[in-house]
Design an enzyme around this catalytic site. Structure first.
Site, mmCIF file in Angstrom:
data_model
loop_
_atom_site.group_PDB
_atom_site.id
_atom_site.type_symbol
_atom_site.label_atom_id
_atom_site.label_comp_id
_atom_site.label_asym_id
_atom_site.label_seq_id
_atom_site.Cartn_x
_atom_site.Cartn_y
_atom_site.Cartn_z
ATOM 1 N N ASP A 130 28.806 55.696 44.942
ATOM 2 C CA ASP A 130 29.478 56.355 46.064
ATOM 3 C C ASP A 130 30.322 55.309 46.793
ATOM 4 O OD1 ASP A 130 29.790 58.808 47.791
ATOM 5 O OD2 ASP A 130 29.058 57.409 49.299
ATOM 6 N N GLU A 175 32.889 54.586 50.539
ATOM 7 C CA GLU A 175 33.425 55.008 51.833
ATOM 8 C C GLU A 175 34.801 54.368 51.975
ATOM 9 O OE1 GLU A 175 31.941 57.304 53.366
ATOM 10 O OE2 GLU A 175 29.916 57.159 52.553
ATOM 11 N N GLU A 231 38.860 59.457 62.461
ATOM 12 C CA GLU A 231 38.192 60.626 61.891
ATOM 13 C C GLU A 231 37.122 60.231 60.871
ATOM 14 O OE1 GLU A 231 41.434 60.158 61.960
ATOM 15 O OE2 GLU A 231 42.213 61.690 63.340
ATOM 16 N N HIS A 290 31.350 57.937 58.669
ATOM 17 C CA HIS A 290 30.513 56.879 58.087
ATOM 18 C C HIS A 290 30.132 55.762 59.052
ATOM 19 C CE1 HIS A 290 34.240 54.614 57.817
ATOM 20 N NE2 HIS A 290 34.703 55.317 56.788
ATOM 21 N N HIS A 336 27.116 59.077 56.842
ATOM 22 C CA HIS A 336 27.322 58.762 55.431
ATOM 23 C C HIS A 336 27.269 57.248 55.249
ATOM 24 C CE1 HIS A 336 28.848 62.693 53.796
ATOM 25 N NE2 HIS A 336 28.880 62.926 55.086
ATOM 26 N N ASP A 382 23.892 57.236 50.129
ATOM 27 C CA ASP A 382 24.341 58.453 49.444
ATOM 28 C C ASP A 382 24.169 58.335 47.933
ATOM 29 O OD1 ASP A 382 24.952 59.514 51.858
ATOM 30 O OD2 ASP A 382 27.113 59.659 51.553
#
Length: 243
Positions: free
Chosen positions: A7, A9, A52, A57, A156, A161
């Site tokens: 995963d 970010e 945003e 995260h 997150h 994750d």
């Protein structure tokens, strides 16, 4: 088979608009067993992180200001994933950002990537949509559906994750999980919101040779023997020439 559940970010939604990676997390499995090897790295994206996505995260400019840039960690990251099957939820998003970062690497004698040329890619979002058409198939929705505990997931995070996705993937594909009918689960162990499948799924960490064996009680053994004797008598009576 070696699999890496992965995963990422990012600073925003689209790498074509100049957005970059800020975190990578990955968990290794071999033959559907966790090896204990993980990869986790925060990355200085060399640009501003949109507010945003910070709300999603929690990684702001200050948090990654002193982290290495992608070029400094690229070789270590590539060594971790190369040749593996990558298990990713909504794979085009993560792979798109990784390929974008790899293309930006300069002055390399041996270029890295693209990911799809060196790794098989399994998209669990595509898999979930086929298995559960018309339903929500976000990672949170799948955790609820398969009774995977993600209560510690407030924001997150790439490694968190990836670990949750590993449990979800194993539950979706029927491996390394304990399945019990909801009606048979002890009342104290039931969740307030049972899974849509009617199954309770728990992650197991048993090694080979550690499976629990429950021996029958004396009453159960005697009942079993009595039933066997009854069946043997019926077979004898029904066999031609024994009447």
């Amino acid at each position: 088979m070696r699999q890496v559940i992965l995963d990422t970010e990012t600073t925003g939604i689209d790498p074509r608009e100049g957005h970059r990676l800020v975190e990578i997390g990955a968990v290794e499995m071999v033959n559907r067993r966790f090896t204990g090897r993980t990869y986790h790295q925060y990355i200085n994206p060399e640009r501003h992180i949109d507010a945003e996505v910070v709300a999603v995260h929690g990684i702001d400019d200050a948090k990654v200001a002193n982290e290495p840039v992608f070029a400094q960690v690229a070789d270590e990251f590539w060594a971790f994933i190369e040749g593996a099957e990558l298990v990713i939820h909504n794979a085009p998003f993560d792979v798109g950002f990784i390929d974008h970062e790899l293309k930006m690497l300069k002055n390399r004698a041996q270029p890295l990537g693209p990911v799809g040329d060196h790794c098989r890619i399994l998209d669990t979002l595509v898999m979930a949509r086929k298995m559960h058409p018309g339903q929500r198939n976000s990672l949170d929705a799948l955790c609820k559906r398969y009774d995977i505990d993600n209560g510690h997931r407030v924001l997150h995070g790439a490694l968190l994750d990836a670990e949750i996705l590993a449990d979800v993937y194993l539950a979706m594909t029927g491996g390394q999980t304990a399945l019990t009918l909801d009606a048979e689960v002890n009342q104290e162990q039931r969740s307030d919101t049972p899974s849509e499948t009617g199954l309770s799924v728990q992650r197991m960490s048993l090694s080979p040779g550690q499976l629990r064996v429950i021996a029958p009680s004396q009453d159960e053994r005697q009942a079993h023997l009595a039933k066997c004797e009854t069946h043997q008598l019926r077979w004898f009576e029904d066999t031609p020439g024994n009447a």
